[in-house]
Design a protein around this motif. Structure first.
Motif: not given
Ligand SMILES: NC(=O)c1ccc[n+]([C@@H]2O[C@H](COP(=O)([O-])OP(=O)(O)OC[C@H]3O[C@@H](n4cnc5c(N)ncnc54)[C@H](OP(=O)(O)O)[C@@H]3O)[C@@H](O)[C@H]2O)c1
Length: 331
Positions: A7-8, A12, A36, A73, A96, A169, A176
């Motif tokens: 994840g970016t 992250a 990507k 996510p 979570p 998501l 969250d």
């Protein structure tokens, strides 16, 4: 310990920055993975990380990666972590842990089979003030715990594509933001035996504001609130028969706290650690992996599952299911 980050996005990036505050080379990010190649290259360039992968599969196959940090996510946590576990990697999964308890149980089984370390990235629990608070609780200094009162509220502009509003998501306050107060109550009082919840939906149908009352076997209660519609006090108080403990706002970030005796005498505990604070949990991961443990006693997998069960029950009561879940909740 050599980390691979999957994840970016926001967290992250913060994770990579915060690891940079650790003493030289204790934990380093050696690889980044994205859906990507462009995104992987961009974050790799920004932080000088040599190995960049345009797929999760690529990153988990990298022999230089000891442990994978899952920063996708929530609905993607299960699939992403599964790839890493099946590739024989140790895994730290953002909170979570998963979308629901069934997914959590599945990952725990998979890690047991693979013999790999697994932990929920409930980073707040490893912050210096939280470690001290756990020590204070263990001494019984506060007396019998009567209640835990905590809130976590942030204001977000309404945007149906933004992760916190998007059902696909895993959007909503509870999973969250509410996870922090649920996990805090669990740390102090253990598992609840009664759960009552009420909620107000956001325009996309996910929960905007949710309040939860937890009753515990020992008689303690937790009163918890979370919202994505307003900046709340973001405080946490532990009320005991001998003293109460008040954590400054924002309670789940590096912060100070006070212990206030029944007669009003205040003991202040000051903290001013720099940075976001995500690095402290990585020291726990490093220590446990070094000793060959498969989980952390400070954030055990059984408790992670119990926290997901609590949130499943809250969602059941407020009628919130995610698109990827079948009826009632995914087996
Ligand atoms: N510990 C904390 O304080 C904290 C704070 C915020 C969030 N979190 C947690 O961290 C996780 C990620 O949150 P975030 O705020 O970093 O989210 P974000 O900024 O939206 O980033 C999520 C990243 O996941 C990747 N991804 C993979 N599949 C995706 C999909 N189908 N849709 C969108 N992105 C996808 C994307 O990276 P690529 O495009 O490179 O694949 C994206 O950049 C959540 O579970 C959240 O609860 C923790």
């Amino acid at each position: 310990l050599r980390w691979g980050v999957l994840g970016t996005g926001f967290i992250a990036t913060e994770f990579i920055k915060d690891l940079g505050l650790l003493p030289g080379g204790e934990s380093i990010v050696v690889a980044v993975g994205s859906r990507k190649q462009d995104s992987a290259d961009a974050i790799g360039d920004r932080f000088g990380i040599a190995a960049r992968y345009g797929s999760c599969e690529g990153l988990v196959a990298d022999p230089n990666v000891d442990v994978v940090y899952v920063a996708t996510p929530h609905p993607m946590h299960h699939a992403t972590a599964l790839l890493a576990i099946r590739a024989g990697k140790h895994v730290l999964i953002e909170k979570p842990f998963t979308l629901n308890a069934a997914e959590a149980r599945d990952l725990v089984r998979e890690a047991e089979t693979a013999g790999t370390f697994l932990m929920e990235a409930m980073w707040s629990r490893f912050l210096p003030h939280m470690v001290e608070i756990q020590d204070i609780l263990a001494t019984g200094r506060l007396g019998k715990i009567v209640s835990v009162i905590a809130d976590h509220g942030q204001w977000f502009a309404e945007d149906p594509k933004f992760r916190l509003f998007a059902p696909e998501l895993g959007g909503g306050a509870l999973l969250d933001l509410g996870i922090y107060v649920v996990s805090f109550a669990s740390m102090v009082l253990g598992p609840p035996n009664k759960i009552r919840a009420a909620s107000e939906p956001a325009f996309t149908g996910v929960d905007a504001t949710t309040s939860v009352i937890l009753q515990h076997a020992g008689g303690g209660q937790a009163v918890l609130n979370t919202t994505l519609s307003a900046e709340s006090s973001n405080r946490a108080v532990i009320v005991g028969t001998e003293a109460r403990l008040e954590i400054d706002s924002v309670f789940y970030r590096p912060n100070s706290y006070s212990v206030i005796d029944r007669d009003g005498e205040v003991q202040r505990h000051e903290h001013n650690e720099p940075g976001f604070g995500l690095r402290f949990q990585t020291q726990e991961v490093a220590l446990r992996i070094a000793e060959g443990a498969r989980e952390s006693a400070a954030m055990p997998l059984s408790e992670t599952i119990q926290i997901m069960e609590t949130m499943d029950e809250v969602r059941q009561q407020i009628g919130l299911r995610y698109p990827s879940e079948r009826d009632p909740l995914r087996p």
